[in-house]
Design a protein around this motif. Sequence first.
Motif, short mmCIF file in Angstrom:
data_model
loop_
_atom_site.label_atom_id
_atom_site.label_comp_id
_atom_site.label_asym_id
_atom_site.label_seq_id
_atom_site.Cartn_x
_atom_site.Cartn_y
_atom_site.Cartn_z
N LEU A 228 0.80 -1.24 0.19
CA LEU A 228 -0.05 -0.01 -0.01
C LEU A 228 0.81 1.31 0.00
N GLU A 229 2.06 1.09 0.58
CA GLU A 229 3.00 2.44 0.58
C GLU A 229 3.54 2.51 -0.87
N LYS A 232 0.57 4.22 -2.81
CA LYS A 232 0.39 5.79 -2.58
C LYS A 232 1.58 6.40 -3.17
N ARG A 233 2.75 5.94 -3.35
CA ARG A 233 3.87 6.58 -3.86
C ARG A 233 3.46 6.68 -5.60
N GLY A 237 -5.04 5.84 -4.21
CA GLY A 237 -5.74 5.78 -3.01
C GLY A 237 -5.76 4.45 -2.17
N VAL A 238 -6.02 4.22 -0.91
CA VAL A 238 -5.78 2.83 -0.66
C VAL A 238 -7.00 2.41 0.23
N LEU A 257 -2.33 4.58 7.41
CA LEU A 257 -2.03 4.95 5.81
C LEU A 257 -3.13 5.89 5.44
N ALA A 259 -6.22 5.41 4.84
CA ALA A 259 -7.04 4.74 3.85
C ALA A 259 -8.18 5.52 3.53
#
Length: 409
Positions: A228-229, A232-233, A237-238, A257, A259
């Motif tokens: 998930l990181e 995001k990079r 969206g997560v 995070l 989310a």
Amino acid sequence: MPVLVNIGQLACCRDEGSQRNIQRIDGAALVWEGEHIVWVGRERDLSPEHARLERWDAGGGLVVPGLVDCHTHLAFGGFRAEEFARRIAGESYLDIAKKGGGILSTVQATRQASKGELFDKALAVLREMATLGVTTIEAKSGYGLSLDDELKLLEVYDELNRAQPIEIVPTLLAAHVVPPEHRASRTAYVRLVVEEIIPEVARRSLAKFCDVFVEEGAFTLDEARTILEAAKRHGLGVKLHADQLSEGGGARLAAELSAASADHLEHASDDDLSALAEAGVVGVTLPLASLYTFGTPVDARRLLRQGVRVAVATDYNPGSAPSYQLPLAMLLACTLNRLTPAEALKGATLYAAQAIGKEGEIGSLEANKRADFAVLDAPNVEHLLYHFRVGPARLTVKSGHAIHRAGTA
Ligand code: NIG
Ligand code: FE
């Protein structure tokens, strides 16, 4: 510019007050121009100019924002009805998965399916969703689990968005389970997701969100964080499938995070929930999945007490929730999760829109939002969900255009 009149009750569902505050207007009217709402209020307060517009008659029905199904696994090959019978006979969802059934059997069927087959099957579902008052859905990949097969599913969603009116917000769920060819090395699969699948999906703008199934037999918390990181990079969206079958820390990771949503949450602790509330993460309840798997349903009152907004969705998929009937999920959100009907409605409209980052555009009936609404055959939402009937929509309108009228094909 048309005006909808003769509305028995209209529920605005604006982002005001608590979840039960749906801002009802009796004897309402709704004016829209092109794709957007211009005015909502009482019919007797219509301006003379609006009163002269082309009139659509709601027949005294209930008008709600177009329903938003914020968690589906829309496209997949095959079905798994035999597992339904096995679960009824006593086998658990996890046992069936361990014996070669479950998600991996759908992965096999999905890899074998052509894009055309997946498209046609999903299109038939979308057409029926329109008859339920649904105007927007989220749809996940997750049954491909290779670069090409995940792209195939997301391309099907992209093509469906061009071919039919219900908007699909696509989510990459390459981290659904580890596919068979990577069983010997989980880290190699996580690397494939992080280094190839996410970058390619982001480059081609084929998904708005990235989701991970955090669970025994799926992905660990650390693997989910890594994936998930990376998402995001790359500007995604997560979202997380969190704490469904056991408490695995997914909700806390969703909070960490920021989310958009944490979904399932059957086993989340009070601390997890208050972390979600503090981070402003929407909790998504999926009561059809509890119903079909004999799981303990979420106590939505606990979520509300902790300050979490609760969205309601179907989780439509071939295993744990093989139904796309969002109004049925709303009924079950009342009887299993103990949301009131008004709370379930806000959960399947405004809060569902928030769970997919679309609240600026859809989810409530107010000026400048999209003219997405449904006319339902009930005097109010309490009656709608209490006297439950299949196919309650008389009329469904997406971006100002009728996409379903009862009695017409
Ligand atoms: O949301 N939890 C993970 N995925 C689905 C089940 C998918 C399947 O059984 O095919 C769910 O419940
Ligand atoms: Fe799901």
